[in-house]
Every structure is written in C-alpha cells, then in structure tokens.
Design an enzyme around this catalytic site. Structure first.
Site, PDB file in Angstrom:
ATOM      1  CG  PHE A 149      -0.241   0.466   2.504  1.00 48.93           C
ATOM      2  CD1 PHE A 149      -0.117   1.817   2.810  1.00 48.93           C
ATOM      3  CD2 PHE A 149       0.319  -0.460   3.384  1.00 48.93           C
ATOM      4  CE1 PHE A 149       0.545   2.240   3.965  1.00 48.93           C
ATOM      5  CE2 PHE A 149       0.978  -0.049   4.528  1.00 48.93           C
ATOM      6  CZ  PHE A 149       1.094   1.304   4.825  1.00 48.93           C
ATOM      7  CD  GLU A 176      -5.627  -5.987   0.279  1.00 45.94           C
ATOM      8  OE1 GLU A 176      -4.635  -5.774  -0.455  1.00 45.94           O
ATOM      9  OE2 GLU A 176      -5.635  -6.861   1.168  1.00 45.94           O
ATOM     10  CB  CYS A 281      10.390  -0.301   2.225  1.00 45.12           C
ATOM     11  SG  CYS A 281      10.963   0.417   0.699  1.00 45.12           S
ATOM     12  CD  GLU A 382       8.667  -3.025   8.011  1.00 44.50           C
ATOM     13  OE1 GLU A 382       7.989  -4.050   7.830  1.00 44.50           O
ATOM     14  OE2 GLU A 382       9.136  -2.347   7.093  1.00 44.50           O
TER      15      GLU A 382
HETATM   16  P1  NAD Z   1       1.692  -6.620   2.977  1.00 43.20           P
HETATM   17  O1  NAD Z   1       2.745  -7.662   2.992  1.00 43.20           O
HETATM   18  O2  NAD Z   1       0.600  -6.693   3.977  1.00 43.20           O
HETATM   19  O3  NAD Z   1       0.946  -6.641   1.540  1.00 43.20           O
HETATM   20  C1  NAD Z   1       1.675  -6.667   0.343  1.00 43.20           C
HETATM   21  C2  NAD Z   1       0.835  -7.382  -0.710  1.00 43.20           C
HETATM   22  O4  NAD Z   1       0.616  -8.727  -0.303  1.00 43.20           O
HETATM   23  C3  NAD Z   1      -0.539  -6.738  -0.920  1.00 43.20           C
HETATM   24  O5  NAD Z   1      -0.830  -6.736  -2.296  1.00 43.20           O
HETATM   25  C4  NAD Z   1      -1.466  -7.669  -0.137  1.00 43.20           C
HETATM   26  O6  NAD Z   1      -2.759  -7.730  -0.687  1.00 43.20           O
HETATM   27  C5  NAD Z   1      -0.777  -9.014  -0.254  1.00 43.20           C
HETATM   28  N1  NAD Z   1      -1.027  -9.866   0.920  1.00 43.20           N
HETATM   29  C6  NAD Z   1      -1.275  -9.450   2.203  1.00 43.20           C
HETATM   30  N2  NAD Z   1      -1.464 -10.514   3.003  1.00 43.20           N
HETATM   31  C7  NAD Z   1      -1.325 -11.617   2.232  1.00 43.20           C
HETATM   32  C8  NAD Z   1      -1.397 -13.028   2.492  1.00 43.20           C
HETATM   33  N3  NAD Z   1      -1.663 -13.511   3.705  1.00 43.20           N
HETATM   34  N4  NAD Z   1      -1.194 -13.875   1.458  1.00 43.20           N
HETATM   35  C9  NAD Z   1      -0.933 -13.422   0.218  1.00 43.20           C
HETATM   36  N5  NAD Z   1      -0.859 -12.093  -0.074  1.00 43.20           N
HETATM   37  C10 NAD Z   1      -1.042 -11.211   0.909  1.00 43.20           C
HETATM   38  O7  NAD Z   1       2.433  -5.204   3.007  1.00 43.20           O
HETATM   39  P2  NAD Z   1       1.777  -3.756   3.160  1.00 43.20           P
HETATM   40  O8  NAD Z   1       1.280  -3.583   4.543  1.00 43.20           O
HETATM   41  O9  NAD Z   1       0.858  -3.485   2.027  1.00 43.20           O
HETATM   42  O10 NAD Z   1       3.077  -2.840   2.933  1.00 43.20           O
HETATM   43  C11 NAD Z   1       3.991  -2.539   3.937  1.00 43.20           C
HETATM   44  C12 NAD Z   1       5.157  -3.507   3.951  1.00 43.20           C
HETATM   45  O11 NAD Z   1       5.803  -3.513   2.674  1.00 43.20           O
HETATM   46  C13 NAD Z   1       6.236  -3.116   4.938  1.00 43.20           C
HETATM   47  O12 NAD Z   1       6.703  -4.280   5.562  1.00 43.20           O
HETATM   48  C14 NAD Z   1       7.313  -2.484   4.070  1.00 43.20           C
HETATM   49  O13 NAD Z   1       8.618  -2.522   4.590  1.00 43.20           O
HETATM   50  C15 NAD Z   1       7.208  -3.334   2.847  1.00 43.20           C
HETATM   51  N6  NAD Z   1       7.780  -2.669   1.692  1.00 43.20           N
HETATM   52  C16 NAD Z   1       8.994  -3.096   1.259  1.00 43.20           C
HETATM   53  C17 NAD Z   1       9.591  -2.470   0.191  1.00 43.20           C
HETATM   54  C18 NAD Z   1      10.939  -2.906  -0.300  1.00 43.20           C
HETATM   55  O14 NAD Z   1      11.366  -2.398  -1.304  1.00 43.20           O
HETATM   56  N7  NAD Z   1      11.618  -3.819   0.349  1.00 43.20           N
HETATM   57  C19 NAD Z   1       8.943  -1.402  -0.449  1.00 43.20           C
HETATM   58  C20 NAD Z   1       7.698  -1.002   0.018  1.00 43.20           C
HETATM   59  C21 NAD Z   1       7.125  -1.645   1.099  1.00 43.20           C
END
Ligand code: NAD
Length: 498
Positions: A149, A176, A281, A382
């Site tokens: 997100f 989403e 991130c 985190e």
């Molecule tokens: P998230 O892991 O909750 O979601 C990421 C994606 O995975 C979304 O599209 C979500 O719908 C999907 N998802 C969520 N739960 C799932 C499940 N149980 N099974 C399958 N798919 C699932 O992450 P978020 O809260 O949207 O974003 C924040 C996180 O992303 C933080 O941990 C941040 O550090 C990380 N991030 C990392 C980078 C990087 O470059 N390393 C960049 C941006 C964000």
C-alpha cells in the site's frame, strides 16, 4: 458508493464474485469506496488475456514498445496533479510527497524508454573457423506483480514498465487498500497505445495472490511487501518453478558519528523518519548515536519532531498525513507504550495528537524514543509508522555489529565528516543500499533497488539492469553457414574450436 473494478484485456471488468473490501479515506476515517476482491476465476481470466496478448506483444518491435513508454511518460507528466490527489485520498500522504513517488516511478518509465540499449546483445565473430556466436535476451511471457500500500504508484512502476518494454505481458495485483492509482495507470497505458491484455489489474487479497502464484501460465512474480508474505510468495512460487523476486520489510538504521554536522543530520533524520508518516520501506526507524553524539542529537530531534505539521494530505500546510488504517494507528500507539514499559525514554509521544476537524482520521503524531535496546519490541519489529528510536553505541564498529545482527538489510546510512569511517561503514554493513550523509539512499532508475537478508528473497534486485535480467532470459546462438567452407568435417568427439 463507488466500486473499484478490475482491468482485464483493455477494459474495466466486473468481478465474477461479489466479495469486496472497504477503501478508507485515512484523513477522515470514512469509507470512500469498495474494491472488488478477485476470485481465482478473475485471476485466471486476467492471466489468459495476458497469455493471448503475449503472442503478439512478445514479438513486437523494440520501436513499437518504446514508443508506448515515451507516450506513457508524457501522460504521467500531464496527469501528475490528478494522480497525486488519487494517491493522497486513498493512502493519506501529503500531495507533494505523492508527487515525489510519481516522479521516482516515472524515472523507471524513462529507463524503459531506453530499453533498446539495455537489450543489446553480444556478437563474437569467428569463435571457431567460419563460426560466429551471438546472444540476446527474450521475454519470459506473463509476469505477475504484487505490491504494497505504501507506494501505490511507484512500486508497481518499478516492475511493469521494464517487464512490458522487455516484451512481457503483466498482471498487477496492487494493494487493496489504495487500488485506484493502478486503474488510472491502466487507462494511461491504453491511451498510450498499449494493446489490450498486455497490462492487466486484478484487485484482491490472498485469494488473488494465490491465484497468480499457482497459475501455470505465470512465468515470473515480482513481489514487494512485508517479510512474512515475501517469504511465503517466494517459497510458493519457486516451488511451482517460477522466477521470483520478493522484497520484504525493513529496519533501517542511520548511524550518527560525533564528527557529523548534527543539525544537518537531525534534519535529514527527521524527514526520513516521519515523511509519509514513516510508512516507507526505506524510512529511518532507528538512529544509532555513537559516543557523545546522542546527548547533543536527541534534543535537536525532539525540537524538529514537535515542529512537524500533521494534517490531511490535501492540505498544503500539512507536512505529514495519517497512517493507512485505524489498526496501523493503534499498532504505533502500542509500540510507544511498549517502549515506555520496557524502560526506554519516550521523548516525544505521538499518541496524544488530535487534528481539528479530522477527529475520526487515522492520525498518530511523530514519536521519538531514546535509550532503546535490542530485545525491546519497538526496536526488534518493523513498526511502519512515525516512530524513531535512538540506540546508543560506543563506536562505529559496535554500530556496524548492531546493524549486521538485525535480520533486515534493506537500507542504512552514516552521518559523518570522516571519509575513512564512512568507507569502513559502507564496506562493513550487510545491507543492500547504503547512504553516506544521505538518509534514504533509494537508487536511481539506472541502478537496481534491493535489500539483503530478510529484506529480499530471490537473486535479483528490482528495476534497473537487474530488472532487465529478471524479466528476460538469455539465448546464445552458435552459427555456421556451411556453403562458405565445406572442408570442415564433423567428428563424434565433443566439438572444440579450431
Ligand atoms: P503486505 O505484505 O501486507 O501486503 C503486500 C501485498 O501482499 C498486498 O498486495 C497484499 O494484498 C498481499 N497480501 C497481504 N497478506 C497476504 C497473504 N496472507 N497472502 C498473500 N498475499 C497477501 O504489506 P503492506 O502492509 O501493504 O506494505 C507494507 C510492507 O511492505 C512493509 O513491511 C514495508 O517494509 C514493505 N515494503 C517493502 C519495500 C521494499 O522495497 N523492500 C517497499 C515497500 C514496502
């Protein structure tokens, strides 16, 4: 209420299912739309459209592909204000910050405009008598992208322009929580002349993600999100023979040495810790103060944190917006309480903040916690919110050891006026992206972005040259035209050059 639909085969497509999720306005706490949650059949329809489109797109000329990218780049410039408003409304970040992510994402499109150079192969004349060798790279087929997100336009742009310019077709499953920017980009691609089916968007949750991971026609998956899901995606998709790059979470340390310009360092740290409400991130979430730097640094950090103007993203006076959900706000508040309970000193407490006229918004103010140690939840986890902890350290070596003991390895930075110490630092840390007096060292588009350890699963970093490698596979051709020289006889032995 508006229902946000999928984009499949060049058009908005209602879901086969009726499952939806709310899309909140984080600044008001109001539900502003519903987003469709795809079932397996919706994902399969998008992948089928992408597979059909690959037949011609994978064979299209480089000129045709780059023309689409040049036009997309212009459209992203033209619609920057509108896009920034869409992002601010669903994510909550302030408009200028949203524009920052649009610009950084657009730079990937600019890289993709030059894909002709990145895809140039090699040619070796006369590797053996009358035999030449040459190599080039070909696209993989259908690529899936799953994104978080916190950067609703930039992170998807890390992926699809390069994948598509390399000749692949793409199915994006954005977060989403802020899905609209991806639909807007789909329409821009169509306006730029991209054929239907080359870029598709399916909205959804775990069901949609699993649909992509398990569809045999998906050749590769790029994922960005939290570490547990990155690990899951990597394991599940590699077990099905797919190529995977899965970028995870982070705990980014900024080390401040006593010889640093402390006011400069405090300014940079404040921006990097609280910008986008800490939901980056590459946000700095742990300041490591070496020697007597801490006692001088913390009061400056305190002053700067207290001065931040928190408010709705669409108010030009706001410097920091809300966090993404009510749960995220409560999580940050719990970490502040946990830090205090475990003996750390809460210098600035963001829990007390209210924003006039936005009492139901998901706001939490900047927090600063000093004398934090490994083993405390607020250090180990985190937090992903506007919370900066200060850890005290006695030397650069101890600071490097602290960073290397952390399971994450996304970004880090050192603030110093000593070039030798900076060199020791960047060579010694087990982290993928390092800043020297630069707090958020996000590589430009012509380099690749990626962390080490639990911040990335897979071999290839994202975008830039490694992105091109990830979205293509190499072919080497060894070629002879026998009528040129018929005197060469075939032998049953393994062929060697002559
Ligand atoms: P998230 O892991 O909750 O979601 C990421 C994606 O995975 C979304 O599209 C979500 O719908 C999907 N998802 C969520 N739960 C799932 C499940 N149980 N099974 C399958 N798919 C699932 O992450 P978020 O809260 O949207 O974003 C924040 C996180 O992303 C933080 O941990 C941040 O550090 C990380 N991030 C990392 C980078 C990087 O470059 N390393 C960049 C941006 C964000």
């Amino acid at each position: 209420m508006k229902t946000i639909q999928h984009w499949i085969d060049g058009a908005f497509t209602p879901a086969g299912s009726t499952r939806t999720a709310p899309v909140w306005n984080p600044a008001t706490g109001e539900r502003q739309a519903e987003v469709l949650l795809a079932e397996r059949a919706d994902v399969d329809a998008a992948v089928s459209a992408a597979a059909r489109a690959f037949d011609s797109w994978g064979d299209s000329s480089l000129t045709k592909r780059t023309r689409v990218m040049f036009t997309l780049r212009e459209l992203l410039v033209k619609h920057e204000d509108e896009l920034a408003r869409i992002i601010a409304a669903e994510h909550g970040k302030v408009i200028e910050d949203a524009k920052g992510e649009i610009v950084r994402g657009r730079e990937i499109v600019e890289f993709a405009c030059g894909i002709t150079s990145a895809l140039k192969g090699d040619y070796s004349d006369q590797v053996s008598s009358d035999i030449d060798s040459f190599s080039y790279r070909q696209p993989l087929g259908v690529v899936g992208g799953i994104t978080p997100f916190n950067f609703p336009i930039m992170v998807p742009l890390w992926m699809h322009p390069i994948a598509i310019a390399c000749g692949n077709t793409f199915v994006l499953k954005p977060s989403e929580r802020d899905p609209s920017a991806s639909n807007f980009v789909a329409e821009l691609y169509a306006e730029a002349g991209l054929p239907g089916g080359v870029f598709n968007v399916v909205h959804g949750d775990k069901t949609a993600v699993d649909g992509l991971l398990e569809n045999a026609d998906v050749a590769a998956v790029s994922f960005v999100g939290s570490t547990p899901i990155a690990k899951y995606v990597h394991e599940r998709a590699t077990a099905r023979g797919k190529r995977v790059q899965a970028l995870g979470g982070a705990k980014n340390h900024a080390v401040v040495l006593p010889d640093a310009d402390l006011d400069f360092a405090a300014d940079q740290l404040t921006a990097a810790a609280y910008g986008s409400a800490g939901q980056r991130c590459m946000a700095v979430s742990a300041a490591v103060a070496v020697g007597d730097a801490g006692d001088a640094l913390v009061p400056v950090l305190e002053k700067k944190a207290r001065a931040i103007k928190v408010g709705p993203g669409d108010d030009p006076a706001s410097e920091m917006g809300p966090v993404i959900t009510a749960q995220a706000r409560d999580r940050v508040a719990n970490y502040v309480a946990g830090g205090a309970g475990q003996g750390a000193r809460v210098v600035v407490d963001g829990r007390d903040l209210t924003v006039d006229g936005h009492e139901d918004g998901f706001f939490v103010g900047p927090s600063l916690i000093d004398h934090v140690k490994p083993g405390m939840g607020v250090y180990d986890d985190e937090v992903f919110g506007p919370l900066l902890v200060v850890v005290r350290s006695s030397s650069v070596e101890e600071a490097i050891a602290l960073i290397n003991a952390n399971p994450y390895g996304n970004g880090t930075a050192v603030f110093t006026s000593d070039g030798e110490a900076a060199r020791r630092f960047h060579r010694g840390v087990k982290v993928g992206m390092v800043g020297v007096n630069v707090p958020i060292p996000v590589p430009m588009s012509h380099y690749s972005f990626g962390g080490w350890k639990d911040s990335l699963f897979g071999e290839k970093h994202i975008h830039g040259p490694e992105g091109v490698d990830f979205y293509t596979r190499a072919k080497v051709i060894t070629s002879r035209w026998p009528h040129v020289n018929r005197s060469v006889e075939a032998a049953l032995n393994f062929p060697t050059a002559h």
